[in-house]
Motif scaffolding. Structure first.
Motif, PDB file in Angstrom:
ATOM      1  N   ILE A  87       0.825  -0.894   0.283  1.00  0.00           N
ATOM      2  CA  ILE A  87       0.155   0.095  -0.056  1.00  0.00           C
ATOM      3  C   ILE A  87       1.071   1.098   0.027  1.00  0.00           C
ATOM      4  CG2 ILE A  87      -1.943  -0.952   1.235  1.00  0.00           C
ATOM      5  CD1 ILE A  87      -1.018   0.040   3.453  1.00  0.00           C
ATOM      6  N   ASN A  88       0.309   2.208  -0.110  1.00  0.00           N
ATOM      7  CA  ASN A  88       0.980   3.653   0.212  1.00  0.00           C
ATOM      8  C   ASN A  88       0.394   4.694  -0.078  1.00  0.00           C
ATOM      9  OD1 ASN A  88       0.356   3.059  -3.041  1.00  0.00           O
ATOM     10  ND2 ASN A  88       0.317   4.946  -3.109  1.00  0.00           N
ATOM     11  N   GLY A  89       0.905   5.487   0.855  1.00  0.00           N
ATOM     12  CA  GLY A  89      -0.508   7.161   0.859  1.00  0.00           C
ATOM     13  C   GLY A  89       0.910   8.110   1.194  1.00  0.00           C
ATOM     14  N   ALA A  90       0.667   9.079   1.218  1.00  0.00           N
ATOM     15  CA  ALA A  90       0.911  10.841   1.226  1.00  0.00           C
ATOM     16  C   ALA A  90       0.661  11.790   1.350  1.00  0.00           C
ATOM     17  CB  ALA A  90       1.905  11.065  -0.940  1.00  0.00           C
ATOM     18  N   PHE A  91       1.290  12.831   2.352  1.00  0.00           N
ATOM     19  CA  PHE A  91       0.324  14.397   2.145  1.00  0.00           C
ATOM     20  C   PHE A  91       1.665  15.253   1.396  1.00  0.00           C
ATOM     21  CE2 PHE A  91       1.210  17.402   4.923  1.00  0.00           C
ATOM     22  CZ  PHE A  91       0.070  18.165   5.434  1.00  0.00           C
ATOM     23  N   TYR A  92       0.459  16.242   1.086  1.00  0.00           N
ATOM     24  CA  TYR A  92       0.740  17.067   0.835  1.00  0.00           C
ATOM     25  C   TYR A  92       0.565  18.734   1.277  1.00  0.00           C
ATOM     26  CZ  TYR A  92      -2.567  16.805  -2.055  1.00  0.00           C
ATOM     27  OH  TYR A  92      -3.940  16.460  -2.554  1.00  0.00           O
ATOM     28  N   GLN A  97      -1.938  28.831  -0.101  1.00  0.00           N
ATOM     29  CA  GLN A  97      -3.415  28.975  -0.527  1.00  0.00           C
ATOM     30  C   GLN A  97      -4.438  27.510  -0.379  1.00  0.00           C
ATOM     31  OE1 GLN A  97      -1.905  29.475  -5.148  1.00  0.00           O
ATOM     32  NE2 GLN A  97      -1.089  31.065  -4.403  1.00  0.00           N
ATOM     33  N   GLY A  98      -4.732  27.014   0.076  1.00  0.00           N
ATOM     34  CA  GLY A  98      -5.339  25.502   0.484  1.00  0.00           C
ATOM     35  C   GLY A  98      -5.499  24.264  -0.272  1.00  0.00           C
ATOM     36  N   ASN A  99      -3.523  24.605  -0.438  1.00  0.00           N
ATOM     37  CA  ASN A  99      -4.160  22.975  -1.586  1.00  0.00           C
ATOM     38  C   ASN A  99      -3.370  21.831  -1.129  1.00  0.00           C
ATOM     39  OD1 ASN A  99      -1.810  24.246  -1.486  1.00  0.00           O
ATOM     40  ND2 ASN A  99      -1.043  24.589  -4.170  1.00  0.00           N
ATOM     41  N   ASN A 100      -4.013  21.458   0.387  1.00  0.00           N
ATOM     42  CA  ASN A 100      -2.871  20.075   0.765  1.00  0.00           C
ATOM     43  C   ASN A 100      -4.179  19.455   1.261  1.00  0.00           C
ATOM     44  OD1 ASN A 100      -1.970  22.285   2.390  1.00  0.00           O
ATOM     45  ND2 ASN A 100      -2.948  22.876   4.107  1.00  0.00           N
ATOM     46  N   GLY A 101      -3.635  18.374   1.041  1.00  0.00           N
ATOM     47  CA  GLY A 101      -4.366  17.157   1.127  1.00  0.00           C
ATOM     48  C   GLY A 101      -3.109  15.916   1.107  1.00  0.00           C
ATOM     49  N   PHE A 102      -4.108  14.407   0.640  1.00  0.00           N
ATOM     50  CA  PHE A 102      -3.864  12.991   1.025  1.00  0.00           C
ATOM     51  C   PHE A 102      -3.490  12.558   0.309  1.00  0.00           C
ATOM     52  CE2 PHE A 102      -7.552  12.988   2.972  1.00  0.00           C
ATOM     53  CZ  PHE A 102      -8.356  11.414   2.352  1.00  0.00           C
ATOM     54  N   THR A 103      -2.565  10.943  -0.503  1.00  0.00           N
ATOM     55  CA  THR A 103      -3.497  10.705  -1.970  1.00  0.00           C
ATOM     56  C   THR A 103      -3.141   9.245  -0.852  1.00  0.00           C
ATOM     57  OG1 THR A 103      -1.001  10.034  -2.513  1.00  0.00           O
ATOM     58  CG2 THR A 103      -2.917  11.749  -3.142  1.00  0.00           C
ATOM     59  N   TYR A 104      -4.071   7.882  -1.497  1.00  0.00           N
ATOM     60  CA  TYR A 104      -3.920   6.352  -0.730  1.00  0.00           C
ATOM     61  C   TYR A 104      -3.561   5.586  -1.866  1.00  0.00           C
ATOM     62  CZ  TYR A 104      -8.608   7.473  -0.322  1.00  0.00           C
ATOM     63  OH  TYR A 104     -10.082   7.199  -0.704  1.00  0.00           O
ATOM     64  N   VAL A 127      -3.104   4.878  -7.361  1.00  0.00           N
ATOM     65  CA  VAL A 127      -3.359   6.204  -6.478  1.00  0.00           C
ATOM     66  C   VAL A 127      -4.818   7.000  -6.485  1.00  0.00           C
ATOM     67  CG1 VAL A 127      -0.955   6.625  -6.003  1.00  0.00           C
ATOM     68  CG2 VAL A 127      -1.937   8.383  -6.984  1.00  0.00           C
ATOM     69  N   ASN A 128      -5.894   7.178  -5.250  1.00  0.00           N
ATOM     70  CA  ASN A 128      -6.439   8.041  -5.274  1.00  0.00           C
ATOM     71  C   ASN A 128      -6.036   9.536  -4.563  1.00  0.00           C
ATOM     72  OD1 ASN A 128      -9.071   9.385  -3.874  1.00  0.00           O
ATOM     73  ND2 ASN A 128      -9.781   7.667  -4.479  1.00  0.00           N
ATOM     74  N   ALA A 129      -6.336  10.055  -5.508  1.00  0.00           N
ATOM     75  CA  ALA A 129      -5.988  11.522  -5.415  1.00  0.00           C
ATOM     76  C   ALA A 129      -7.425  13.142  -5.949  1.00  0.00           C
ATOM     77  CB  ALA A 129      -4.747  11.832  -6.057  1.00  0.00           C
ATOM     78  N   MET A 130      -6.749  14.156  -5.342  1.00  0.00           N
ATOM     79  CA  MET A 130      -7.331  14.655  -6.343  1.00  0.00           C
ATOM     80  C   MET A 130      -6.956  15.733  -7.301  1.00  0.00           C
ATOM     81  SD  MET A 130      -9.925  16.486  -5.335  1.00  0.00           S
ATOM     82  CE  MET A 130     -10.838  16.200  -3.161  1.00  0.00           C
ATOM     83  N   GLU A 173      -2.095  12.094 -15.663  1.00  0.00           N
ATOM     84  CA  GLU A 173      -2.443  12.804 -14.753  1.00  0.00           C
ATOM     85  C   GLU A 173      -1.920  11.986 -13.380  1.00  0.00           C
ATOM     86  OE1 GLU A 173      -6.686  11.956 -15.645  1.00  0.00           O
ATOM     87  OE2 GLU A 173      -6.595  10.254 -15.400  1.00  0.00           O
ATOM     88  N   TYR A 174      -1.272  11.188 -13.885  1.00  0.00           N
ATOM     89  CA  TYR A 174      -0.292  10.219 -12.508  1.00  0.00           C
ATOM     90  C   TYR A 174       0.860  11.466 -12.200  1.00  0.00           C
ATOM     91  CZ  TYR A 174       1.994   7.334  -9.530  1.00  0.00           C
ATOM     92  OH  TYR A 174       3.598   7.419  -8.015  1.00  0.00           O
ATOM     93  N   ALA A 175       1.205  11.760 -13.267  1.00  0.00           N
ATOM     94  CA  ALA A 175       2.315  12.488 -13.338  1.00  0.00           C
ATOM     95  C   ALA A 175       1.916  14.071 -12.724  1.00  0.00           C
ATOM     96  CB  ALA A 175       2.828  13.540 -14.760  1.00  0.00           C
ATOM     97  N   SER A 176       0.723  14.827 -12.113  1.00  0.00           N
ATOM     98  CA  SER A 176      -0.148  15.544 -11.631  1.00  0.00           C
ATOM     99  C   SER A 176      -0.127  15.226 -10.303  1.00  0.00           C
ATOM    100  CB  SER A 176      -0.973  16.127 -12.863  1.00  0.00           C
ATOM    101  OG  SER A 176      -2.186  14.702 -11.954  1.00  0.00           O
ATOM    102  N   THR A 177      -0.446  14.095  -9.525  1.00  0.00           N
ATOM    103  CA  THR A 177      -0.323  13.806  -7.859  1.00  0.00           C
ATOM    104  C   THR A 177       1.608  13.494  -7.217  1.00  0.00           C
ATOM    105  OG1 THR A 177      -0.049  11.487  -8.176  1.00  0.00           O
ATOM    106  CG2 THR A 177      -1.849  12.681  -8.705  1.00  0.00           C
TER     107      THR A 177
END
Length: 191
Positions: A87-92, A97-104, A127-130, A173-177
């Motif tokens: 599994i993988n998870g990330a925090f950014y 500017q309010g672009n905080n989040g996570f991916t998994y 990944v599941n990402a915004m 699309e993956y590269a944008s994450t």
């Protein structure tokens, strides 16, 4: 003719009698199958072939912070080949500017050793990402994105205890994450 046949029979019996004498005097040897170590290309599944570890990625640039952790487990299926999944998870966090989040998500990879310390790496990562919307009035949406990652790496030692990997992800699309776009790097270790 009779002399030749007699000589042949005598020779055969002499050889048999000589071997019989030698075998009786020799110590008895048994064949122990447990003491023989077999060297197959494909290994059998077992505790010695089980691999577990994790990979890390960290980026810090102009107020943008990205950290990813990817634990995995797998098997060495042959001497140079290893297959793992995890599994993988990330925090950014962005620059205010309010672009905080996570991916998994999840990943699976195949690794081929090219000697003692170099290896080739082929991975499929999901990944599941915004992701940003695709229009002037579109808003961001969270969705699943998958990409193959092809790379090469160097281990610190022949035991693959720790390594550095650099790879390329062709899916835009993956590269944008990712903080470096299509370029992916990771530091890994097994335990």
């Amino acid at each position: 003719m009779c002399k030749k046949a007699f000589l042949l029979i005598f020779t055969v019996f002499s050889i048999e009698y000589g071997q019989a004498q030698y075998e009786d005097d020799a110590p008895h040897q048994s064949f122990d199958t447990n003491s023989v170590k077999r060297s197959f290309f494909f290994k059998t599944a077992g505790r010695d072939n089980f691999v577990k570890g994790t990979e890390f990625m960290f980026a810090l640039s102009n107020g943008f912070v990205f950290g990813e952790i990817s634990p995995f487990a797998g098997f060495k299926i042959s001497k140079p080949l290893m297959i793992c999944a995890g599994i993988n998870g990330a925090f950014y966090a962005g620059n205010g500017q309010g672009n905080n989040g996570f991916t998994y998500g999840g990943h699976g990879f195949l690794r081929l050793n090219l000697g003692q310390v170099a290896f080739l790496h082929a991975e499929m990562r999901t990944v599941n990402a915004m992701l940003p919307g695709k229009g002037p009035l579109s808003s961001s949406e969270r969705k699943w994105v998958a990409s193959p990652i092809l790379g090469i790496g160097m281990a610190q030692s022949a035991g693959m205890g720790s390594w550095f990997l650099i790879g390329y992800a062709p899916n835009t699309e993956y590269a944008s994450t990712q903080p470096l776009g299509s370029i992916v790097y990771r530091i890994g270790l097994t335990f």
